[in-house]
Design a protein around this motif. Structure first.
Motif, short mmCIF file in Angstrom:
data_model
loop_
_atom_site.label_atom_id
_atom_site.label_comp_id
_atom_site.label_asym_id
_atom_site.label_seq_id
_atom_site.Cartn_x
_atom_site.Cartn_y
_atom_site.Cartn_z
N LEU A 1 0.84 -1.20 0.00
CA LEU A 1 0.00 0.00 0.00
C LEU A 1 0.87 1.25 0.00
O LEU A 1 0.53 2.26 -0.63
N ALA B 1 0.85 4.39 -2.58
CA ALA B 1 0.82 5.79 -2.16
C ALA B 1 1.99 6.53 -2.78
O ALA B 1 1.84 7.67 -3.26
N THR C 1 -2.65 13.12 -1.48
CA THR C 1 -3.08 11.75 -1.21
C THR C 1 -1.92 10.89 -0.71
O THR C 1 -2.05 10.13 0.26
N PHE D 1 -1.74 9.21 3.04
CA PHE D 1 -1.51 7.79 3.37
C PHE D 1 -0.56 7.67 4.54
O PHE D 1 -0.78 6.90 5.47
N PRO E 1 -9.73 8.73 3.37
CA PRO E 1 -9.91 7.28 3.19
C PRO E 1 -8.62 6.53 2.84
O PRO E 1 -8.67 5.51 2.16
N PHE E 2 -7.49 7.03 3.26
CA PHE E 2 -6.22 6.34 2.94
C PHE E 2 -5.64 5.71 4.20
O PHE E 2 -4.43 5.59 4.36
N MET F 1 -6.70 2.65 5.47
CA MET F 1 -7.10 1.26 5.68
C MET F 1 -5.98 0.38 6.22
O MET F 1 -6.22 -0.59 6.92
N TRP F 2 -4.75 0.73 5.87
CA TRP F 2 -3.63 -0.09 6.33
C TRP F 2 -3.44 0.00 7.84
O TRP F 2 -2.91 -0.92 8.46
N GLN G 1 -13.27 -3.10 6.90
CA GLN G 1 -11.89 -3.47 7.21
C GLN G 1 -11.72 -4.97 6.99
O GLN G 1 -11.60 -5.74 7.92
N TYR H 1 -8.16 -2.50 0.24
CA TYR H 1 -7.57 -1.28 0.79
C TYR H 1 -7.09 -0.36 -0.33
O TYR H 1 -7.34 0.84 -0.33
N MET I 1 -8.32 3.46 -1.50
CA MET I 1 -7.47 4.63 -1.74
C MET I 1 -7.78 5.24 -3.10
O MET I 1 -7.89 6.47 -3.24
#
Lengths: 480, 657
Positions: free
Chosen positions: A163, A167, A213, A217, A223-224, A226-227, B630, B637, B641
């Motif tokens: 991810l 990014a 963006t 991250f 919304p960046f 999730m990781w 999640q 994911y 993004m």
């Protein structure tokens, strides 16, 4: 503009850290695994010494053909990064020794990551931004999966890596668009081109979106984001502690200097992006954390929420806002490291545990640790007179002065929701019946970090002046 | 003088504070000693003050001791001040003497209780509030004392708080009194609105002015003075348990017996009578209000007597008797004989406290048995109590020989009850006539039920279980001495005080503390009534006792046969005219239903459902939705993004275009 030997003088702390890291790496390679304690101690020392070098004496200016800049803001942020990295390093030993992964590469990687962060913070050119960012990221990818025989740690590293690469790609693409429209990668030139009319170009705005963006991250803004929960949970706990502190500081600092610097003419555009990300982050951080049972995962959402507050301060685009951001960051780093220090003391029958339920009855079995955790939780919830309250207060005041009333109100509401899960931890510790009690570990680095952090958080109101002054001085540089 | 007055009022408060706040530290004995000593001292001082005020020169019959300013807001000025005139001095003596006797009695009666200091503290606290009430210089301070005695009454009725019935009775007393207090408060507001003052002196000075004014109340155009007086009288009805608001008094017998004697017989329940007497300069200006007072009083006197005929709980019989006697006092006020009402208030305090404490002695003797059906023959075991109870009963029945020796010769109640009946007759009005005949009937029934109490309790054979009988015993001296003191009062209070209260020297005695004009007229008429009016009460009382003797000693099967002959009437009386049932239907159940509806539907369903609970549930639900995003999959994911980037870019494209 400094040239020649002056450039080297300005970059003295970075050069010192790079040299020290290389020497320690060689020492480690030659001496093998036996050297780990010495290497880690020396690295921590080097990090602190670097922080000291920043201010002894303090100089500002640009160097290396404007690739590199030093001012009050960058110096303050670097000091924050270095000290928090050093503390995180010291907190790591007990954990990695327990899981059998205490190797000399770890402190070296941490030092390299810190070096990368310093370069990020001092970047004054899209090229140096990327180089610093990648140095930092690559070191951290490895560190995340440092406990390599553990599936979760490995998974965390891979996720973060993949991810993070996405990014980086987005950031690079944005940078290329900006370069294409503005004709330079230098911050000063970009600013000039934008002021001369390039700001109206759609391509520049799209470039800005991609660039921001990439940084969003790093700070795990929605919304960046999730990781973040997966990596926080999977990575070894000391690494999570580091993730929650140093890289956040570096990425926020970079965002501040990029947005307040070259992209200042695009304020109307990036303000919208930041407000959206801030509101979403505060909301998600508050709401999604409610159902978490793993305390590291909970802290991941907590960090997302706190990033929301920081972005809100930044979105105000004023000196007060930046001041609030620096102030908040410093306090947040203390609270975050403190919480992870408490988590690192959680052991049951010799094994590390990290469920919230494991904290049940902690107040009876380990009252001091429980009290420190209580202070951190109250502070994170923003209850006066603890330090966390002042951080939020400054952010919200700046936002309201900048006419961001609705986002500020939403932020306060989210903070109310968030206090639910912070206070739930206090409830678990103080009211719930203990199951099998946690081990009584001897007082080590983590207990000391937790104690010092709790003292800072609790007594901050007595002496808020120094941090306030430092934050004001840092912000002043951006608004000549 | 000032110091004496302050000591009288504040010694009980000090004693209550010591006994109540430090009870764990000082223990039972010192708490009893401190409170009894304070009250005895207050009683001695009260007697001295009474003599100084009651028999002092005309210009020294009013003393006002200002303590401090309480409220000073705009035009509203309220002082803490102690106002002592003859009316107050009488109340001081009654309150402190009875209270000190009850304190001493409680030492014996409550000896086996677990929380003696709390009890003594409540008693002293009550006394303080009662004294505050009677010494008040304005309506607001009076209301303070009024509410204070209500609080103390609540605490003492519910003293045995582990008994559910005691708690229910305490709550009932408090709630029913709220109705009266609401009227009282409205009355105070109205008086203040009309006169701009709450201090008695100023109100009385301005009373004549607004006697003819009208005010809007409840959408009606009413005479201002009548409205004020009736609202204030509602307060008096609540506190003095008059018909309609009387339901709490019998239930209040759940409290310890000394409490019943002090609060629910001698002092607090007479506060309404005192209030009407205190405000007599207002009341005498409104014929309507006085007529209402007379009728309510007479109806209560009759109603409570009928209920008293049928009850079996020894304390409840006396409670209804109290209710009935308060009715006498009110109709005396209603016809304008305020001094006669106060006279009866004073004598009644002695003999009713005597009866209650005597009943307590019996209850103590029989190990907390209160049902007269399980008594009988107790005179063997408690001869002194028996004799003293007879004194109280004869005083209550009003036994004495009229006419001889000028004003006749008899027990205390004889003088005061007769003067009331004579005043009612002498009023020469319709309401006075009604009150007189209801009072005569009441006198007959009073004699009947109080003699019935004596016969059922002390005569015949014991009807309880033998274990109790074997352990029955005469009460200890700490309980008997107060009985003797009160017995002296029940015998001599009337003959000694007659002349000052209602006799020739009444005007010199009362001074300006009650409305003079109407009293003068009515007392004059009262002394001029025909002979048969003076003799009739005695005839009624003697025949009541005789009939009672016939029913309960001579031929004990008569009561059952009478009941069989008039079953519905007996049921009506025995169930207290179904007042409780009526109120239950009219007020309690609808309120409960309304409350339940507001709670279940209004609060839980709407406010909580939409508000706190709804938001909390929504947040939880939202939280789980977010958690589902999640998934743990990398491509999810990365997709998120990209959606984010695409969304932002789209936004700016649209904004630009």
């Amino acid at each position: 503009m400094a040239t020649g030997i002056d450039s080297w003088t300005l970059a003295r702390p970075e050069i010192f850290l790079a040299a020290a890291t290389c020497l320690l790496l060689i020492w480690g390679v030659v001496r093998g695994e036996r050297s780990v304690n010495l290497v880690s101690g020396a690295t921590a020392l080097a990090l602190v010494a670097t922080a000291a070098l920043l201010f002894l004496p303090f100089r500002e200016g640009t160097a290396f053909a404007s690739l590199f800049v030093v001012d009050r803001l960058t110096a303050t942020m670097k000091a924050l990064v270095l000290v928090s990295s050093a503390v995180a390093l010291l907190m790591s030993r007990a954990y990695f020794e327990k899981v059998g992964a205490w190797r000399f590469e770890y402190p070296i990687l941490l030092a390299l990551a810190a070096l990368g962060m310093m370069l990020m913070i001092s970047a004054n050119d899209l090229m140096s931004v990327y180089v610093g960012l990648e140095l930092q990221s690559l070191a951290l990818y490895v560190v995340a999966s440092f406990q390599r025989d553990d599936a979760r740690s490995t998974e965390a590293g891979v996720k973060y890596f993949v991810l993070g690469s996405v990014a980086s790609g987005l950031l690079l693409f944005g940078a290329s668009l900006i370069y294409g429209y503005c004709g330079s990668t230098q911050f000063a030139r970009i600013s000039q081109a934008l002021l001369e009319g390039r700001a109206a170009e759609l391509g520049v705005v799209v470039g800005l979106v991609f660039f921001v963006t990439g940084l969003a991250f790093k700070v795990s803004a929605v919304p960046f984001h999730m990781w973040t929960p997966d990596v926080y949970e999977g990575a070894p706990t000391p690494v999570t502690a580091l993730f929650a502190a140093a890289p956040k500081v570096a990425a926020i600092s970079l965002l501040v200097s990029v947005l307040m610097g070259p992209f200042k003419p695009l304020f109307a555009q990036w303000q919208q992006i930041l407000v959206a990300a801030a509101v979403l982050s505060m909301l998600l951080g508050a709401v999604a954390a409610i159902r978490q049972t793993n305390i590291k995962r909970l802290m991941a959402y907590s960090s997302i929420g706190n990033v929301g507050y920081i972005l809100l301060g930044l979105a105000s685009g004023t000196e007060k806002g930046v001041q609030g951001v620096v102030f908040f960051l410093a306090i947040y780093v203390v609270m975050s490291l403190g919480v992870f220090a408490v988590i690192l003391t959680m052991q049951r029958q010799g094994k590390m545990v990290e469920e919230i339920a494991d904290l049940a009855g902690l107040a009876r079995t380990r009252p001091m640790i429980a009290f420190a955790m209580l202070l951190f939780m109250f502070s994170l919830a923003g209850i006066p007179p603890l330090a966390g309250f002042w951080g939020k207060l400054y952010i919200f005041m700046a936002a309201i002065e900048a006419k961001l009333v609705i986002p500020a109100v939403l932020g306060v509401l989210c903070s109310v929701v968030a206090s639910y899960y912070y206070l739930r931890i206090v409830k678990v510790m103080y009211i719930d019946e203990p199951g099998v009690a946690l081990d009584r570990t001897p007082i080590g680095v983590n207990a000391i970090v937790a104690g010092v952090g709790a003292a800072v958080v609790a007594l901050f109101s007595l002496l808020p002046q120094p941090l306030g002054t430092a934050a004001a001085a840092a912000a002043k540089g951006l608004f000549p | 003088m000032d110091l004496a007055v302050k000591l009288i009022v504040f010694l009980p408060l000090l004693a209550a504070a010591i006994a109540g706040l430090f009870c764990r530290v000082i223990g039972d004995r010192p708490a009893q000693f401190v409170t009894c000593a304070a009250l005895l001292a207050a009683a001695v001082l009260s007697c001295w003050v009474f003599v100084r005020i009651g028999f002092g020169p005309a210009d020294q019959k009013l003393v006002v001791v200002k303590l401090s300013t309480w409220i000073g807001s705009g035009t509203l000025d309220v002082d803490w001040a102690l106002r002592i005139d003859t009316l107050t001095a009488v109340m001081l003596v009654v309150v402190t003497v009875v209270s000190s006797m009850v304190h001493v009695y409680s030492v014996g009666y409550m000896a086996e209780d677990a929380s003696i200091p709390r009890f003594m503290a409540y008693l002293s606290l009550f006394t303080f509030f009662m004294l505050m009430l009677v010494t008040s210089d304005n309506l607001v301070q009076m209301f303070f004392g009024w509410e204070g005695v209500g609080l103390a009454s609540y605490l003492l009725i519910g003293f045995w708080f582990d008994k559910p019935s005691a708690n229910a009775a305490a709550i009932k007393a408090f709630l029913v009194n709220r109705v009266g207090d609401f009227g009282f408060a409205l009355g105070i507001f109205a008086v203040w609105m009309l006169t701009g003052s709450v201090s008695f002196n100023e109100i009385f000075a301005k009373a004549g002015d607004f006697a003819k004014m009208n005010i809007q109340f409840l959408g009606m155009e009413l005479n201002a003075l009548t409205t004020c007086c009736l609202l204030l009288f509602v307060g008096a009805m609540g506190k003095s348990a008059q018909l309609g608001l009387h339901t709490w008094l019998p239930d209040a017998m759940e409290g310890p017996t000394p409490v019943s004697a002090l609060i629910h017989a001698a002092t607090m329940v007479t506060a309404g009578v005192f209030m009407v007497a205190r405000l007599s300069p207002l009341f005498e200006l409104s014929q309507t209000a006085l007529a209402v007072v007379t009728l309510v009083g007479a109806a209560t006197a009759f109603f409570a007597a009928t209920v008293g005929l049928t009850q079996f709980d020894i304390k409840r019989v006396i409670a209804y008797s109290t209710c009935s006697q308060l009715g006498y006092m009110f109709f005396a006020c209603g016809v304008g004989a305020y001094s006669a009402a106060m006279f009866h208030l004073m004598t009644h305090a002695f003999f009713k406290a005597l009866l209650f404490l005597g009943a307590g002695s019996v209850i103590h003797c029989l190990h907390h048995e209160q049902d007269m059906r399980a008594m009988g023959g107790v005179r063997e075991k408690a001869p002194q109590t028996f004799a003293l109870m007879w004194v109280g009963t004869l005083a209550l029945a009003g036994i004495g020989v009229p006419v001889i020796l000028g004003h006749g010769l008899g027990f205390a109640g004889f003088y005061s009850k007769d003067i009331i009946l004579e005043a009612a007759f002498g009023a020469h009005s319709t309401v006075g006539f009604v009150a007189f005949w209801l009072g005569i009937l009441g006198a007959f029934m009073t004699a009947f039920y109080s003699a019935r109490l004596m016969f059922m309790t002390f005569y015949g054979k014991y009807r309880g279980d033998h274990h109790t009988w074997d352990h029955a015993h005469e009460s200890p001296p700490s309980m008997l001495i107060p009985l003797y003191v009160l017995g002296l009062g029940a015998v001599f209070a009337g003959i000694v005080a007659y002349n000052w209260f209602v006799g020739d020297s009444w005007q010199a005695f009362w001074g300006k503390s009650i409305a003079i004009a109407s009293t003068k007229e009515i007392l004059h008429h009262a002394h001029e009534v025909p002979l048969w009016v003076k003799v009739l009460p005695l005839v009624m009382a003697l025949s009541g006792i005789a009939l009672s003797y016939l029913y309960y000693v001579k031929s004990p099967d008569l009561p059952a046969r009478t009941i069989a002959a008039f079953p519905s009437l007996h049921r009506f009386f025995f169930n207290k005219w179904f007042f409780d049932e009526l109120y239950d239907r009219l007020f309690v159940r609808p309120s409960l239903a309304l409350g339940k509806a507001l709670w279940k539907k209004g609060d839980v369903a709407i406010i909580d459902g939409v508000g706190p609970d709804g938001i909390a549930a929504g947040t939880q639900g939202f939280s789980s939705v977010l958690s589902r995003f999640q998934s743990g999959y990398l491509y999810h994911y990365a997709f998120a993004m990209l959606v984010g980037v695409a969304g932002l870019v789209t936004y700016f494209l649209l904004a630009k275009g």
